[in-house]
Motif scaffolding. Structure first.
Motif, PDB file in Angstrom:
ATOM      1  N   VAL A 150      46.314 -24.122  24.526  1.00 36.37           N
ATOM      2  CA  VAL A 150      46.165 -25.032  23.394  1.00 36.37           C
ATOM      3  C   VAL A 150      44.684 -25.173  23.027  1.00 36.37           C
ATOM      4  N   ASP A 151      43.857 -25.387  24.044  1.00 41.15           N
ATOM      5  CA  ASP A 151      42.446 -25.679  23.798  1.00 41.15           C
ATOM      6  C   ASP A 151      41.677 -24.461  23.271  1.00 41.15           C
ATOM      7  N   LEU A 152      42.091 -23.265  23.683  1.00 40.04           N
ATOM      8  CA  LEU A 152      41.305 -22.074  23.313  1.00 40.04           C
ATOM      9  C   LEU A 152      41.670 -21.501  21.948  1.00 40.04           C
ATOM     10  N   VAL A 153      42.859 -21.819  21.448  1.00 35.77           N
ATOM     11  CA  VAL A 153      43.264 -21.226  20.169  1.00 35.77           C
ATOM     12  C   VAL A 153      42.315 -21.662  19.047  1.00 35.77           C
ATOM     13  N   GLY A 154      42.031 -22.975  18.966  1.00 38.20           N
ATOM     14  CA  GLY A 154      41.121 -23.467  17.930  1.00 38.20           C
ATOM     15  C   GLY A 154      39.729 -22.885  18.096  1.00 38.20           C
ATOM     16  N   LYS A 155      39.279 -22.801  19.344  1.00 37.66           N
ATOM     17  CA  LYS A 155      37.945 -22.243  19.618  1.00 37.66           C
ATOM     18  C   LYS A 155      37.877 -20.777  19.197  1.00 37.66           C
ATOM     19  N   ALA A 156      38.953 -20.058  19.480  1.00 38.49           N
ATOM     20  CA  ALA A 156      38.988 -18.629  19.130  1.00 38.49           C
ATOM     21  C   ALA A 156      38.902 -18.451  17.609  1.00 38.49           C
ATOM     22  N   PHE A 157      39.650 -19.264  16.865  1.00 38.97           N
ATOM     23  CA  PHE A 157      39.576 -19.185  15.400  1.00 38.97           C
ATOM     24  C   PHE A 157      38.160 -19.517  14.914  1.00 38.97           C
ATOM     25  N   ASP A 158      37.573 -20.584  15.483  1.00 39.65           N
ATOM     26  CA  ASP A 158      36.243 -21.022  15.035  1.00 39.65           C
ATOM     27  C   ASP A 158      35.187 -19.946  15.292  1.00 39.65           C
ATOM     28  N   LEU A 159      35.215 -19.362  16.500  1.00 37.86           N
ATOM     29  CA  LEU A 159      34.200 -18.345  16.818  1.00 37.86           C
ATOM     30  C   LEU A 159      34.444 -17.063  16.027  1.00 37.86           C
ATOM     31  N   ALA A 160      35.702 -16.752  15.782  1.00 38.79           N
ATOM     32  CA  ALA A 160      36.014 -15.573  14.952  1.00 38.79           C
ATOM     33  C   ALA A 160      35.407 -15.756  13.560  1.00 38.79           C
ATOM     34  N   ASP A 161      35.565 -16.955  13.001  1.00 31.26           N
ATOM     35  CA  ASP A 161      34.983 -17.244  11.679  1.00 31.26           C
ATOM     36  C   ASP A 161      33.463 -17.181  11.731  1.00 31.26           C
ATOM     37  N   LYS A 162      32.906 -17.815  12.780  1.00 25.48           N
ATOM     38  CA  LYS A 162      31.445 -17.909  12.883  1.00 25.48           C
ATOM     39  C   LYS A 162      30.800 -16.520  12.951  1.00 25.48           C
ATOM     40  N   TYR A 163      31.389 -15.647  13.774  1.00 24.31           N
ATOM     41  CA  TYR A 163      30.778 -14.334  13.975  1.00 24.31           C
ATOM     42  C   TYR A 163      31.447 -13.238  13.137  1.00 24.31           C
ATOM     43  N   ARG A 164      32.408 -13.616  12.317  1.00 23.96           N
ATOM     44  CA  ARG A 164      33.121 -12.676  11.452  1.00 23.96           C
ATOM     45  C   ARG A 164      33.640 -11.465  12.228  1.00 23.96           C
ATOM     46  N   MET A 165      34.542 -11.752  13.167  1.00 25.95           N
ATOM     47  CA  MET A 165      35.146 -10.674  13.954  1.00 25.95           C
ATOM     48  C   MET A 165      36.487 -11.151  14.498  1.00 25.95           C
ATOM     49  N   PRO A 166      37.376 -10.238  14.858  1.00 25.03           N
ATOM     50  CA  PRO A 166      38.653 -10.651  15.440  1.00 25.03           C
ATOM     51  C   PRO A 166      38.464 -11.270  16.824  1.00 25.03           C
ATOM     52  N   ALA A 167      39.353 -12.196  17.162  1.00 25.84           N
ATOM     53  CA  ALA A 167      39.391 -12.777  18.505  1.00 25.84           C
ATOM     54  C   ALA A 167      40.776 -12.534  19.074  1.00 25.84           C
ATOM     55  N   MET A 168      40.819 -12.410  20.400  1.00 26.75           N
ATOM     56  CA  MET A 168      42.114 -12.202  21.062  1.00 26.75           C
ATOM     57  C   MET A 168      42.323 -13.250  22.138  1.00 26.75           C
ATOM     58  N   ILE A 169      43.554 -13.765  22.227  1.00 21.25           N
ATOM     59  CA  ILE A 169      43.980 -14.519  23.408  1.00 21.25           C
ATOM     60  C   ILE A 169      44.710 -13.514  24.280  1.00 21.25           C
ATOM     61  N   LEU A 170      44.127 -13.241  25.457  1.00 23.82           N
ATOM     62  CA  LEU A 170      44.731 -12.273  26.382  1.00 23.82           C
ATOM     63  C   LEU A 170      45.510 -13.056  27.440  1.00 23.82           C
ATOM     64  N   ALA A 171      46.803 -13.213  27.198  1.00 23.94           N
ATOM     65  CA  ALA A 171      47.663 -13.956  28.130  1.00 23.94           C
ATOM     66  C   ALA A 171      48.550 -12.963  28.872  1.00 23.94           C
ATOM     67  N   ASP A 172      49.540 -13.443  29.566  1.00 26.93           N
ATOM     68  CA  ASP A 172      50.494 -12.549  30.217  1.00 26.93           C
ATOM     69  C   ASP A 172      51.865 -13.202  30.183  1.00 26.93           C
ATOM     70  N   GLY A 173      52.881 -12.441  30.530  1.00 31.91           N
ATOM     71  CA  GLY A 173      54.253 -12.922  30.428  1.00 31.91           C
ATOM     72  C   GLY A 173      54.517 -14.207  31.181  1.00 31.91           C
ATOM     73  N   LEU A 174      53.844 -14.370  32.313  1.00 30.88           N
ATOM     74  CA  LEU A 174      54.059 -15.588  33.102  1.00 30.88           C
ATOM     75  C   LEU A 174      53.543 -16.808  32.334  1.00 30.88           C
ATOM     76  N   LEU A 175      52.329 -16.716  31.812  1.00 30.89           N
ATOM     77  CA  LEU A 175      51.754 -17.836  31.046  1.00 30.89           C
ATOM     78  C   LEU A 175      52.548 -18.082  29.762  1.00 30.89           C
ATOM     79  N   GLY A 176      53.023 -17.016  29.159  1.00 30.76           N
ATOM     80  CA  GLY A 176      53.771 -17.168  27.916  1.00 30.76           C
ATOM     81  C   GLY A 176      55.113 -17.846  28.119  1.00 30.76           C
TER      82      GLY A 176
END
Lengths: 356, 216
Positions: A150-176
């Protein structure tokens, strides 16, 4: 504004709701186990907030829709699991080459090929070294709990916008797939940063904006890539994230991310109870890799142990970070097999001179 | 008796079904648990095959369960169990998609008579409003061709569950029961909390947390 809620969520649902809360209004995806709940959640909830959910005809179509939405300045997102991410790599490269921000979620499963549907971390190399062709990087976040998703999704979007590049959440089946209590919502939907470069219609008020990754003059392309790498260096200096658990006086430092870090943490706790000075360094970003945290630990630790759900991938980055100043061992399981805390504890005990 | 455990995915169907099977088996008689989840490959009854066997509960699971094969196939043993004489608990898949597999057996189940327990958890975000929980039941009933006979309140917040959350869940369960016109079959409480003074006087159904994460 919605009220903050304390609820029980699956990782996949939490990623979806957090993206909606972060102002994402365009989701393009294609179902694949073990991330399907994310797309299913978006299908139900996006229409309620006036957003777009579209099940594309393939993963390739989905990532290109994300590229189009991102080029128009919209917060856009896609999600998949390992085989589907491979299909998306062309689009990811094009977005890097066009300096477009977007969020890509990989809920990893066993590979290579169709592999299996049980959890894995075998796409670390893909995410951090080659998420597409060309000289490029993407931001890679590695949550290890549903709350951190939850906490990293917003951060990932913000940093992607700031640096103009794609961001990835690298999770796994257990976490999902797993369920944990989370605090979610309760914040204003953020207004994303202005995107004066967006191709969203000039209305005869300005010059055309062109979003493009094709440069046929070698020197022009080299200049552009070099400028992009200046940005990457800035990110490597400012943005690495890492959790240090009992590391300050640690003799044996375990390195693990995501679900493997939860297992490793349980093992480190037991090792401490048995008098072994063990600690855990848990990268929360794996690109940029938190090199400084590892260099600091290398000053007092006698050795490192990297624990992963693969055949040994992040272990290379740990060795590079400590510049091989200390031995870096590896323990892993693969193909969807999950290591147990007891197995990791045994490794720690062996490194410290056997069980006590 | 055929008992079907259905509900929203993540509401705790599997943990409740395991507890119910063990409790009824301890009361004597044969007990068969059918894992009818053809949707979710993770955290399912068939992960507990050996444990159930030790406790004398027979497990019938799809041949592909636990193999990493993503094939929604049903085993012939399910029909035999439903048509046989012993007690059967069916752990259905989540939501209407998971309940669809029940439809294949609806005729046999109706012929033998059944109870269908709808598991709800007030802390699951998509069914946190009683009206949403009631609406989802309508979808499950339509997909399965079967009617729920009672509500099971399984409101909890995993490791953070406090007695106040259990009481909070009771009010929610009553609202869902009111909207659906169904009686409350049971209200669960994690066994570790069952003795809490705040909960004295309430008729709660203690459940052991059997569905665990690898680091618990």
């Amino acid at each position: 504004m919605n009220m903050a809620q304390r609820v029980l969520m699956k990782g996949n649902e939490a990623l979806a709701q957090a993206a909606i809360d972060a102002g994402c209004r365009c989701f393009f995806g294609y179902p694949i186990t073990p991330q399907t709940e994310l797309a299913a959640y978006m299908a139900k909830q996006m229409p309620k907030v006036g957003g777009v959910y579209l099940q594309a005809e393939s993963e390739i179509a989905a990532i290109n829709m994300v590229q189009g939405a991102a080029a128009a300045g919209v917060r856009a997102m896609t999600s998949s699991s390992s085989p589907g991410i491979s299909l998306k790599t062309e689009g990811i490269s094009y977005m890097c080459g066009s300096d477009l921000p977007a969020l890509i979620v990989n809920v990893q499963r066993g590979g290579p090929g169709l592999g299996g549907i049980q959890p894995s971390q075998a796409d670390y190399w893909q995410a951090t070294k080659a998420p597409g062709h060309g000289d490029l990087h993407i931001l890679v976040f590695t949550p290890s709990s549903v709350q951190e998703m939850v906490d990293l999704v917003g951060k990932a979007f913000d940093l992607a916008d700031k640096y103009r590049m794609p961001a990835m959440i690298l999770a796994d089946g257990l976490l999902g797939q797993m369920m944990e209590p989370v605090e979610i919502g309760g914040k204003e939907v953020p207004v994303p940063a202005a995107k004066p470069w967006a191709a969203c219609g000039h209305r005869n008020q300005r010059e055309h904006n062109i979003v493009n990754s094709l440069y046929l003059t070698a020197s022009e392309l080299e200049d552009l890539v070099k400028k992009r790498f200046e940005r990457y260096r800035e990110i490597e200096a400012k943005e690495p994230l890492c959790e240090a658990y009992l590391v300050d006086d640690a003799d044996i430092v375990v390195a693990a991310y995501g679900a493997a870090a939860r297992i490793a943490k349980a093992a480190v706790r037991t090792a401490r109870e048995r008098g072994i000075r063990a600690g855990l360094l848990r990268p929360v970003t794996v690109w940029p890799f938190p090199k400084k945290d590892f260099q600091a630990a290398a000053r007092h630790a006698s050795r490192f142990l990297c624990v992963e759900m693969n055949m040994g991938q992040m272990v290379d980055d740990v060795r590079l970070a400590v510049e091989c100043s200390k031995p870096v061992g590896f323990f892993g399981t693969t193909g969807g097999v999950i290591p147990t805390p007891a197995q990791v504890l045994e490794q720690i005990e062996n490194l410290s001179g056997g069980a006590r | 008796m055929i008992t079907i455990v259905c509900g929203h995915y993540g509401s705790g169907k599997t943990n409740f079904a395991l507890n119910l099977a063990l409790r009824r088996r301890a009361g004597g008689g044969e007990m068969t648990l059918v894992d009818l989840d053809i949707v979710n490959p993770y955290f399912r009854s068939s992960d507990y095959a050996r444990f159930l066997e030790e406790k004398g509960v027979r497990l019938i699971a799809p041949g592909t369960a636990g193999t990493t094969l993503d094939a929604p196939a049903l085993t012939p043993g399910i029909g035999a169990a439903i048509g046989g004489g012993g007690d059967v608990i069916i752990d259905a898949g989540g939501d209407d998609a998971g309940a669809a597999a029940l439809g294949r057996f609806a005729g046999e189940i109706c012929a033998r008579g059944y109870e269908m327990l709808y598991v709800v958890n007030r802390f699951r975000i998509q069914t946190a409003a009683p009206a949403d929980a009631a609406a989802l039941l309508g979808e499950i009933e339509a997909a399965s061709g079967l009617k729920a006979t009672a509500i099971v309140n399984n409101s909890h917040l995993s490791g953070l569950t406090a007695p106040a959350d259990i009481l909070d869940g009771l009010a929610y369960a009553k609202a869902v029961a009111g909207l659906t016109g169904l009686p409350l079959f049971a209200s669960t409480v994690p066994a570790a909390l069952a003795g809490a003074p705040e909960l004295a006087g309430y008729d709660l159904f203690p459940v052991e947390i059997l569905v665990k994460l690898p680091w618990n």
